[in-house]
Design a protein around this motif. Structure first.
Motif, mmCIF file in Angstrom:
data_model
loop_
_atom_site.group_PDB
_atom_site.id
_atom_site.type_symbol
_atom_site.label_atom_id
_atom_site.label_comp_id
_atom_site.label_asym_id
_atom_site.label_seq_id
_atom_site.Cartn_x
_atom_site.Cartn_y
_atom_site.Cartn_z
ATOM 1 N N GLY A 149 32.972 51.789 43.774
ATOM 2 C CA GLY A 149 34.057 51.268 44.599
ATOM 3 C C GLY A 149 33.582 50.485 45.807
ATOM 4 N N ARG A 150 32.332 50.678 46.200
ATOM 5 C CA ARG A 150 31.778 49.971 47.361
ATOM 6 C C ARG A 150 30.929 48.759 46.976
ATOM 7 N NH1 ARG A 150 33.048 54.842 48.852
ATOM 8 N NH2 ARG A 150 33.497 55.364 51.036
ATOM 9 N N MET A 151 30.819 48.494 45.671
ATOM 10 C CA MET A 151 30.068 47.313 45.239
ATOM 11 C C MET A 151 30.876 46.047 45.518
ATOM 12 S SD MET A 151 28.500 48.486 41.550
ATOM 13 C CE MET A 151 27.614 50.030 41.356
ATOM 14 N N LYS A 152 30.193 44.987 45.857
ATOM 15 C CA LYS A 152 30.823 43.690 46.083
ATOM 16 C C LYS A 152 30.857 42.901 44.772
ATOM 17 C CE LYS A 152 31.046 44.466 50.534
ATOM 18 N NZ LYS A 152 32.342 44.739 51.198
ATOM 19 N N HIS A 153 32.002 42.286 44.491
ATOM 20 C CA HIS A 153 32.059 41.492 43.269
ATOM 21 C C HIS A 153 31.284 40.198 43.464
ATOM 22 C CE1 HIS A 153 34.888 38.226 44.304
ATOM 23 N NE2 HIS A 153 35.484 39.102 45.091
ATOM 24 N N THR A 154 30.592 39.797 42.409
ATOM 25 C CA THR A 154 29.697 38.634 42.494
ATOM 26 C C THR A 154 30.148 37.488 41.595
ATOM 27 O OG1 THR A 154 28.285 39.644 40.783
ATOM 28 C CG2 THR A 154 27.695 40.067 43.081
ATOM 29 N N VAL A 155 31.191 37.700 40.795
ATOM 30 C CA VAL A 155 31.633 36.638 39.891
ATOM 31 C C VAL A 155 32.563 35.677 40.626
ATOM 32 C CG1 VAL A 155 31.438 38.147 37.888
ATOM 33 C CG2 VAL A 155 33.642 37.924 39.063
ATOM 34 N N SER A 156 32.608 34.446 40.107
ATOM 35 C CA SER A 156 33.592 33.477 40.588
ATOM 36 C C SER A 156 34.751 33.520 39.594
ATOM 37 C CB SER A 156 32.983 32.074 40.632
ATOM 38 O OG SER A 156 33.929 31.120 41.054
ATOM 39 N N PRO A 157 35.848 34.206 39.936
ATOM 40 C CA PRO A 157 36.857 34.520 38.925
ATOM 41 C C PRO A 157 37.712 33.329 38.506
ATOM 42 C CG PRO A 157 37.616 35.241 41.076
ATOM 43 C CD PRO A 157 36.201 34.757 41.263
#
Length: 338
Positions: A149-157
């Motif tokens: 839950g604390r991970m940052k998303h890295t994709v460009s959605p």
């Protein structure tokens, strides 16, 4: 020293598995095991260098029964608060039930043991084994849910899917509003970084106690909050999280936004949504929005039960060795007493 070496190996394995795909519950098992061996190893080294630290370890062990009572009291108190604020339902009763179980099950096991009956003692052993197993599974689930839950998303959605929850009188309540606000935050950040803004897909069908589909109410909220209406396409048929993801992925494909997606839900629901997205073969990352603190214990317990249910065959198979061991111990006790 062996424990520290094992902790380092497990820690490296966790980093590799997380980089390969963070949406695996086994990552949490490896992480918890690494932490356990790290703590064990450090404790052993400290005991060799500073013998007095052994008393700290003994003190922690001695306080375990008190910690169990405190945990039970917290869960019971939280369960009563959930009933007052959210009403009576099985989901809202989970923390109360868990608190009572934490208090009652050790007493039942002790009563079975003092009967000196081999079969009763065997049942007490089986109760201990099963409670230990499901307790470890819960620790793994909770630890990795908090980490993920604390991970940052890295994709460009290409699309931002916002999972629905119950609406009240056709409007979005605070729990759902936090998801929508988080979805808008992800949408605006992505829009500022790329030419083509992602598609916003609020997802949720109409429940028996709802006046209209959740997706429609969510879409109205997003547009009223400033999202361009042409960037919002509601999904209005889903009744489960899996359907939310499947139907939303279909909409994204139909709208020409079939690339990576960011899925938005509340923080307690993030890990299960991530596991489902991986199971469905979606290129996705999941982010969570804040949830009222009093709501979290029951919510995490509900998610834990849902994950157990989704993998019930696997857990049943993993429990078979405990049943076999219990039968062996019971038979040995019967022979010894005859």
């Amino acid at each position: 020293m062996f424990s520290i070496i094992l902790a380092l190996i497990l820690g490296g394995s966790y980093l590799y598995l997380r980089r390969r795909d963070a949406r695996m519950l086994r990552n949490g098992l490896v992480l918890v095991a690494a932490c356990w061996f790290a703590v064990t190893g450090v404790s052993q080294v400290l005991a060799q260098w500073f013998p007095w630290t052994q008393w700290i370890t003994l003190g922690i062990v001695a306080l375990t029964p008190l910690a169990v009572v405190v945990l039970a009291g917290f869960l019971i108190s939280n369960g009563l608060r959930m009933i007052r604020r959210e009403g009576r339902s099985l989901g809202n009763l989970l923390s109360l039930i868990a608190g009572l179980a934490v208090l009652v099950l050790p007493v039942i096991a002790a009563l079975l043991v003092i009967t000196h009956n081999p079969v009763a003692i065997g049942l007490a052993a089986l109760l201990f084994f099963l409670c230990s197993y499901f307790g470890v599974v819960f620790v793994v689930f909770l630890a990795y849910a908090m980490v993920y839950g604390r991970m940052k998303h890295t994709v460009s959605p290409a699309s931002v899917v916002i999972l629905g929850s119950q609406i009240i009188n056709g409007k979005v309540p605070p729990l759902l509003r936090s998801r929508l606000d988080k979805g808008l935050e992800v949408y605006r950040r992505a829009s500022a970084q790329k030419e083509l803004a992602p598609l916003l897909i609020p997802s949720g069908g109409q429940g028996a106690d709802e006046s209209r589909p959740e997706g429609a109410a969510m879409a109205d909220y997003l547009v009223a909050a400033g999202a361009p209406s042409e960037h919002v396409v509601a999904e209005e048929k889903a009744t489960t999280t899996a359907e939310n993801l499947q139907f939303s992925a279909t909409i994204a494909q139909d709208q020409g936004r079939g690339g990576a997606m960011v899925i938005v839900t509340n923080n307690y629901h993030v890990l299960r949504a991530a596991l489902l997205s991986r199971k469905l073969g979606l290129e996705a990352q999941v982010v969570g929005s804040p949830t009222a603190r009093y709501f979290l214990p029951s919510a995490f317990l509900r998610e834990y039960v849902a994950i157990l249910t989704e993998h019930k065959v696997l857990h049943a198979l993993l429990c078979l060795p405990f049943v076999a061991l219990t039968l062996f111990l019971t038979a040995a006790l019967v022979l010894a007493s005859s």
